[in-house]
Design an enzyme around this catalytic site. Structure first.
Site, short mmCIF file in Angstrom:
data_model
loop_
_atom_site.label_atom_id
_atom_site.label_comp_id
_atom_site.label_asym_id
_atom_site.label_seq_id
_atom_site.Cartn_x
_atom_site.Cartn_y
_atom_site.Cartn_z
N HIS A 1 0.93 -1.32 0.08
CA HIS A 1 0.01 0.03 0.05
C HIS A 1 0.99 1.37 0.12
O HIS A 1 0.35 2.23 0.52
CB HIS A 1 -0.92 0.21 1.18
CG HIS A 1 -1.73 -1.15 1.50
ND1 HIS A 1 -2.94 -1.65 0.87
CD2 HIS A 1 -1.36 -2.15 2.11
CE1 HIS A 1 -3.40 -2.59 1.14
NE2 HIS A 1 -2.41 -3.33 2.00
N SER B 1 15.22 21.29 -15.92
CA SER B 1 13.77 22.24 -16.31
C SER B 1 14.21 23.52 -16.94
O SER B 1 15.13 24.15 -16.65
CB SER B 1 13.30 22.43 -14.93
OG SER B 1 12.25 23.74 -15.15
N GLU C 1 9.65 8.39 -16.81
CA GLU C 1 8.32 9.01 -17.40
C GLU C 1 7.74 8.78 -18.45
O GLU C 1 6.53 8.30 -18.71
CB GLU C 1 8.39 10.54 -16.79
CG GLU C 1 8.41 10.75 -15.39
CD GLU C 1 8.70 12.15 -15.17
OE1 GLU C 1 8.05 13.18 -16.03
OE2 GLU C 1 9.50 12.72 -14.21
N LYS D 1 16.19 21.74 -10.86
CA LYS D 1 15.51 20.52 -11.21
C LYS D 1 16.45 19.42 -11.92
O LYS D 1 17.25 19.66 -12.53
CB LYS D 1 14.18 20.89 -11.90
CG LYS D 1 13.22 21.36 -11.32
CD LYS D 1 12.18 20.49 -10.24
CE LYS D 1 11.60 19.67 -11.36
NZ LYS D 1 10.16 19.59 -10.88
#
Ligand code: ARG
Length: 460
Positions: free
Chosen positions: A155, A276, A289, A282
């Site tokens: 979980h 970024s 992704e 970043k």
């Protein structure tokens, strides 16, 4: 004029040529088309259906076309619709009548089926090889991290201590299944449709076993109608690829989580992450992704193929021309994702101290604490309840289980003794889980040797 132009009195509308063509997709199967045609021509010659001289001329002519395609000297045209008609008409332009004899006892229906099977058989081999290389990376990484303790989750809540190796080897198990699934798909599809002709075989004395053998198929497809209209193997391959990219996607999700500041279990190499355009600090896991995102595309390809096939009566129907694009798309996608993910894994830096810190924090030794009491005669359910109270107490005073004094522990249960601290040590908790398949070093070593054998059996 079209190869099939005899019964027509008008040229095809250019709109229809553009719409009907498949050369932009099946042009990549020129090698398979030529290989299949050579086998067919040889068989026609051997069976006395065409002369040996014609057969020989065709084979030589096809080989020259192959070399010319490779050298970029040939341009396929939409007017010739597909790779089959393009190559046949070039052959006839070059060698004349012999070229016109090639299509004896054959149809584009069995030709396109045999080309696709040859193409897919080779492609499956390439996906398998890439997956094996991926497994090799997983194996090396797992071997380095058998003692790296981390929290295992259920979980997405910290659950019990495991090793980083155990986590990686779970993925290795998935990718091993992907390999065997692809191998089985390749086995099942390895039958030759050539000689099915349009749908009903032929009156010529062809030898389907000869062409099947030359093209390294196990046997000819047993039913000619099934031979030209079966696309099960494409659906099966797309399912296999969907499952494999689903595995990559789950793994991507973990890498994305692990690289976040909240986890910080791994750091990606600069070569495998991106920045970024606005936020200078970043470092994003774009590769992971994008793989997660591309999963949708492969599932879409599977759905497209299932839908194309669902309403088609026997035997060939033009709908089936829609089969190659989704399969090629899915293959291209998976074949791009595997090496880039492997590279990301190979270069990333695991951060064992952070994994260890997280493992110390979430009461992931609570089960071990209950087991401690159980091993001293307390029924598991009672021990479970006792430790639940203990965790509650720890949360109130801001301590971990192992930070409690023996007096505090004894107050909750008299059977706690000095040796409880050893039982609560996170490394021990991981290492003592030596049941078959567990995270203990003895068990991850076994898993790694089995993986080694799996790879060795496949030449790795
Ligand atoms: N271009 C067709 C395809 O890819 C080849 C088979 C065509 N057969 C036919 N009878 N139109 O499916």
């Amino acid at each position: 004029m079209k190869l099939w132009g005899g019964r027509f009195r008008k040229e095809t509308d250019t709109l229809v040529d553009d719409f009907n063509e498949s050369i932009s997709i099946d042009g990549c199967m020129y090698q398979e088309d030529i290989r299949g045609s050579k086998a067919h021509a040889r068989m026609l010659g051997d069976c006395g259906i065409i002369s040996k001289e014609d057969s020989e001329k065709i084979i030589v002519g096809l080989e020259e076309i192959r070399q010319d395609v490779e050298a970029g000297k040939i341009e396929f045209t939409k007017e010739n619709e597909d790779v089959h008609m393009n190559i046949e008409s070039i052959l006839t332009q070059r060698i004349g009548d012999a070229g016109k004899r090639l299509h004896t006892a054959r149809s584009r229906n069995d030709q396109c089926a045999v080309d696709t099977r040859l193409f897919i058989r080779r492609e499956i081999g390439e996906v398998i090889e890439e997956t094996l290389e991926f497994l090799q990376v997983l194996k090396d990484l797992a071997a380095q991290h058998q003692k790296t303790v981390m929290p295992g989750y259920t979980h997405l809540q910290r659950a019990q201590p495991i090793s980083f190796a155990q986590h990686l080897l779970a993925y290795a198990a998935m990718f091993q299944r992907d390999v065997t699934r692809l191998e089985e798909c390749r086995e099942r599809m390895n039958y030759s449709p050539l000689g099915s002709c349009a749908l009903a075989g032929t009156t010529y004395p062809i030898d389907r076993w000869q062409t099947a053998k030359e093209l390294e198929f196990k046997a000819p497809c047993s039913n000619t109608m099934d031979g030209v209209s079966d696309r099960d193997y494409l659906i099966e391959l797309l399912s296999d690829l969907s499952i494999e990219i689903m595995h990559l996607s789950r793994f991507s999700e973990e890498v994305i989580l692990w690289t976040s500041s909240e986890f910080k279990f791994v750091e990606l190499d600069d070569g495998y992450s991106t920045g970024s355009s606005i936020m200078p600090q970043k470092k994003n896991s774009d590769v992971a992704e994008l793989i997660r995102g591309k999963t949708g595309r492969v599932y879409g390809d599977l759905m497209a193929m299932l839908t194309v096939m669902k309403g088609i009566p026997l035997a060939y129907n033009k709908d089936m021309q829609e089969d190659k694009e989704p399969v090629i798309d899915a293959l291209t996608t998976v074949k791009m994702c595997l090496p880039v993910f492997a590279g990301m894994l190979r270069t990333m830096k695991p951060l064992p101290e952070n994994m260890r810190r997280a493992a110390n924090e979430g009461f992931i030794n609570a089960t071990d604490c209950a087991d401690y009491l159980t091993k001293r005669g307390v029924p598991f359910r009672d021990a479970y309840k006792t430790v639940g109270n203990l965790v509650h107490y720890c949360l109130e005073i801001g301590k971990t289980l192992e930070e409690l004094s023996l007096e505090e522990l004894k107050q909750i249960h008299p059977l706690f003794g000095e040796d409880v601290y050893e039982a609560l040590d996170i490394t021990n908790c991981m290492e003592l889980r030596s049941s078959y398949g567990g995270p203990a070093v003895s068990e991850t070593s076994r898993q790694i040797s089995e993986l080694e054998r799996f790879l060795a059996e496949r030449g790795w």
